[in-house]
Enzyme design. Sequence first.
Site, mmCIF file in Angstrom:
data_model
loop_
_atom_site.group_PDB
_atom_site.id
_atom_site.type_symbol
_atom_site.label_atom_id
_atom_site.label_comp_id
_atom_site.label_asym_id
_atom_site.label_seq_id
_atom_site.Cartn_x
_atom_site.Cartn_y
_atom_site.Cartn_z
ATOM 1 N N ALA A 78 0.844 -1.196 0.000
ATOM 2 C CA ALA A 78 0.000 0.000 0.000
ATOM 3 C C ALA A 78 0.875 1.241 0.000
ATOM 4 O O ALA A 78 1.977 1.237 0.553
ATOM 5 C CB ALA A 78 -0.931 -0.001 1.209
ATOM 6 N N ASP A 79 0.378 2.289 -0.618
ATOM 7 C CA ASP A 79 1.086 3.561 -0.592
ATOM 8 C C ASP A 79 0.079 4.686 -0.800
ATOM 9 O O ASP A 79 -1.038 4.452 -1.284
ATOM 10 C CB ASP A 79 2.177 3.630 -1.667
ATOM 11 N N GLN A 80 0.482 5.886 -0.420
ATOM 12 C CA GLN A 80 -0.400 7.044 -0.543
ATOM 13 C C GLN A 80 0.400 8.235 -1.056
ATOM 14 O O GLN A 80 1.530 8.463 -0.621
ATOM 15 C CB GLN A 80 -1.015 7.375 0.815
#
Length: 202
Positions: A78-80
Amino acid sequence: MAIWRGSEPLILASQSRVRQLLLANAGLPFETMPAAIDERAVQRSSGLTTAGEIAVRLACEKAREVSSRSPGRYVIGADQTLECDGRLLNKPAGRADAGAHLRALSGRTHALHAGVAVVRDGRLMFENVSVARMTMRELSEDTIESYLDAAGDAASASVGAYQLEGLGIHLFSRIEGDHFTILGLPLLPLLAYLRSQWLLSL
């Protein structure tokens, strides 16, 4: 009753306590194994320019790296990313940088792009990117300094210099989008994928 049907727990390729809490609260068994990648190098070499593409690429690369060390396992990456007026902001390097971020976001609407990916044996099984729009209220210098004093090191722990689940909520006048996207893990599409693979009993 356990809802997980997999033979082994999931692996979360992240040290994020918030992402860990989201998975735990959803009743998913998992282990954490941080990915050994250079996020800036991946971003530069990918040639991608949009915040959404970068978020999902980083999520994929994190999951792939951990998958290479975890045969047969379902690995979640996951990344943002944060975009404001066409400009990408990276995680602040310290208090001064966090203050600069808040000045740039003050009185404006920015977009949070949260990417999630599932990789198994090096093969990308699923990817998704979701967007939330955040309108920050006008912040005076006194407000920014007071917030940085109260938040401490937490102000440098996320891309926008805030955690919505904490003191960051005081900075906003309007929020549009999925709560899980804002926290950095698009949980609903992830659960839908796991369900489609008969890995969940609910």
